[in-house]
Motif scaffolding. Sequence first.
Motif, PDB file in Angstrom:
ATOM      1  N   TYR A  34       0.837  -1.198   0.000  1.00 41.60           N
ATOM      2  CA  TYR A  34       0.000   0.000   0.000  1.00 41.60           C
ATOM      3  C   TYR A  34       0.873   1.248   0.000  1.00 41.60           C
ATOM      4  O   TYR A  34       0.679   2.166  -0.792  1.00 41.60           O
ATOM      5  CB  TYR A  34      -0.928   0.003   1.218  1.00 41.60           C
ATOM      6  N   ARG A  35       1.857   1.267   0.892  1.00 42.10           N
ATOM      7  CA  ARG A  35       2.736   2.435   0.999  1.00 42.10           C
ATOM      8  C   ARG A  35       3.551   2.622  -0.278  1.00 42.10           C
ATOM      9  O   ARG A  35       3.752   3.746  -0.735  1.00 42.10           O
ATOM     10  CB  ARG A  35       3.663   2.278   2.196  1.00 42.10           C
ATOM     11  N   SER A  36       4.017   1.523  -0.873  1.00 43.72           N
ATOM     12  CA  SER A  36       4.794   1.613  -2.115  1.00 43.72           C
ATOM     13  C   SER A  36       3.969   2.200  -3.252  1.00 43.72           C
ATOM     14  O   SER A  36       4.446   3.062  -4.001  1.00 43.72           O
ATOM     15  CB  SER A  36       5.308   0.232  -2.527  1.00 43.72           C
ATOM     16  N   VAL A  37       2.746   1.731  -3.389  1.00 42.24           N
ATOM     17  CA  VAL A  37       1.862   2.239  -4.442  1.00 42.24           C
ATOM     18  C   VAL A  37       1.517   3.698  -4.175  1.00 42.24           C
ATOM     19  O   VAL A  37       1.479   4.520  -5.090  1.00 42.24           O
ATOM     20  CB  VAL A  37       0.580   1.372  -4.553  1.00 42.24           C
ATOM     21  N   TRP A  38       1.294   4.038  -2.911  1.00 41.33           N
ATOM     22  CA  TRP A  38       0.945   5.417  -2.553  1.00 41.33           C
ATOM     23  C   TRP A  38       2.089   6.369  -2.877  1.00 41.33           C
ATOM     24  O   TRP A  38       1.883   7.437  -3.449  1.00 41.33           O
ATOM     25  CB  TRP A  38       0.595   5.471  -1.074  1.00 41.33           C
ATOM     26  N   LYS A  39       3.327   5.972  -2.519  1.00 45.84           N
ATOM     27  CA  LYS A  39       4.471   6.840  -2.781  1.00 45.84           C
ATOM     28  C   LYS A  39       4.732   7.001  -4.283  1.00 45.84           C
ATOM     29  O   LYS A  39       5.169   8.057  -4.723  1.00 45.84           O
ATOM     30  CB  LYS A  39       5.720   6.287  -2.099  1.00 45.84           C
ATOM     31  N   ALA A  40       4.473   5.938  -5.053  1.00 46.02           N
ATOM     32  CA  ALA A  40       4.683   5.995  -6.503  1.00 46.02           C
ATOM     33  C   ALA A  40       3.496   6.627  -7.220  1.00 46.02           C
ATOM     34  O   ALA A  40       3.523   6.747  -8.453  1.00 46.02           O
ATOM     35  CB  ALA A  40       4.929   4.587  -7.041  1.00 46.02           C
ATOM     36  N   GLU A  41       2.480   7.032  -6.458  1.00 41.24           N
ATOM     37  CA  GLU A  41       1.242   7.576  -7.013  1.00 41.24           C
ATOM     38  C   GLU A  41       0.664   6.638  -8.068  1.00 41.24           C
ATOM     39  O   GLU A  41       0.314   7.040  -9.170  1.00 41.24           O
ATOM     40  CB  GLU A  41       1.479   8.978  -7.572  1.00 41.24           C
ATOM     41  N   GLY A  42       0.579   5.379  -7.676  1.00 36.24           N
ATOM     42  CA  GLY A  42       0.062   4.343  -8.558  1.00 36.24           C
ATOM     43  C   GLY A  42      -1.454   4.370  -8.651  1.00 36.24           C
ATOM     44  O   GLY A  42      -2.115   5.289  -8.139  1.00 36.24           O
ATOM     45  N   PRO A  43      -2.003   3.355  -9.282  1.00 44.20           N
ATOM     46  CA  PRO A  43      -3.457   3.283  -9.480  1.00 44.20           C
ATOM     47  C   PRO A  43      -4.224   3.232  -8.156  1.00 44.20           C
ATOM     48  O   PRO A  43      -3.820   2.552  -7.219  1.00 44.20           O
ATOM     49  CB  PRO A  43      -3.656   1.976 -10.248  1.00 44.20           C
ATOM     50  N   ARG A  44      -5.315   3.963  -8.106  1.00 41.25           N
ATOM     51  CA  ARG A  44      -6.135   4.000  -6.882  1.00 41.25           C
ATOM     52  C   ARG A  44      -6.736   2.639  -6.560  1.00 41.25           C
ATOM     53  O   ARG A  44      -6.955   2.315  -5.394  1.00 41.25           O
ATOM     54  CB  ARG A  44      -7.246   5.027  -7.028  1.00 41.25           C
ATOM     55  N   ALA A  45      -6.998   1.840  -7.588  1.00 42.18           N
ATOM     56  CA  ALA A  45      -7.571   0.515  -7.339  1.00 42.18           C
ATOM     57  C   ALA A  45      -6.618  -0.335  -6.506  1.00 42.18           C
ATOM     58  O   ALA A  45      -7.050  -1.049  -5.594  1.00 42.18           O
ATOM     59  CB  ALA A  45      -7.891  -0.190  -8.653  1.00 42.18           C
ATOM     60  N   GLN A  46      -5.326  -0.253  -6.802  1.00 42.66           N
ATOM     61  CA  GLN A  46      -4.353  -1.010  -6.016  1.00 42.66           C
ATOM     62  C   GLN A  46      -4.291  -0.489  -4.586  1.00 42.66           C
ATOM     63  O   GLN A  46      -4.143  -1.279  -3.637  1.00 42.66           O
ATOM     64  CB  GLN A  46      -2.972  -0.925  -6.647  1.00 42.66           C
ATOM     65  N   LEU A  47      -4.400   0.818  -4.409  1.00 44.10           N
ATOM     66  CA  LEU A  47      -4.430   1.372  -3.045  1.00 44.10           C
ATOM     67  C   LEU A  47      -5.583   0.781  -2.251  1.00 44.10           C
ATOM     68  O   LEU A  47      -5.422   0.381  -1.097  1.00 44.10           O
ATOM     69  CB  LEU A  47      -4.563   2.894  -3.089  1.00 44.10           C
ATOM     70  N   TRP A  48      -6.757   0.749  -2.859  1.00 44.05           N
ATOM     71  CA  TRP A  48      -7.932   0.211  -2.182  1.00 44.05           C
ATOM     72  C   TRP A  48      -7.758  -1.272  -1.856  1.00 44.05           C
ATOM     73  O   TRP A  48      -8.100  -1.723  -0.763  1.00 44.05           O
ATOM     74  CB  TRP A  48      -9.183   0.414  -3.037  1.00 44.05           C
ATOM     75  N   ILE A  49      -7.246  -2.024  -2.812  1.00 44.33           N
ATOM     76  CA  ILE A  49      -7.094  -3.467  -2.599  1.00 44.33           C
ATOM     77  C   ILE A  49      -6.140  -3.745  -1.442  1.00 44.33           C
ATOM     78  O   ILE A  49      -6.478  -4.477  -0.503  1.00 44.33           O
ATOM     79  CB  ILE A  49      -6.626  -4.159  -3.895  1.00 44.33           C
TER      80      ILE A  49
END
Length: 65
Positions: A31-46
């Motif tokens: 979650y933190r990795s995706v958040w820092k990379a400003e990745g897809p919101r769907a992955q954040l939610w998952i």
Amino acid sequence: MIEALTGSPLSLTPVTATILFVIACLAGYRYRSVWKAEGPRAQLWIYGLIAAVILLVLGLVPVTR
């Protein structure tokens, strides 16, 4: 509390609780990795939901031997 809600005793073994805790930690890290990379919101939610649900289960379900 769980027994009153479900009608059956529900508990975790120490090994199961440990495995769930490791999965929650890994999901939180992703979650933190995706958040820092400003990745897809769907992955954040998952990843966020996986970590949150597991931590709630660990907090509410007793661990027995």
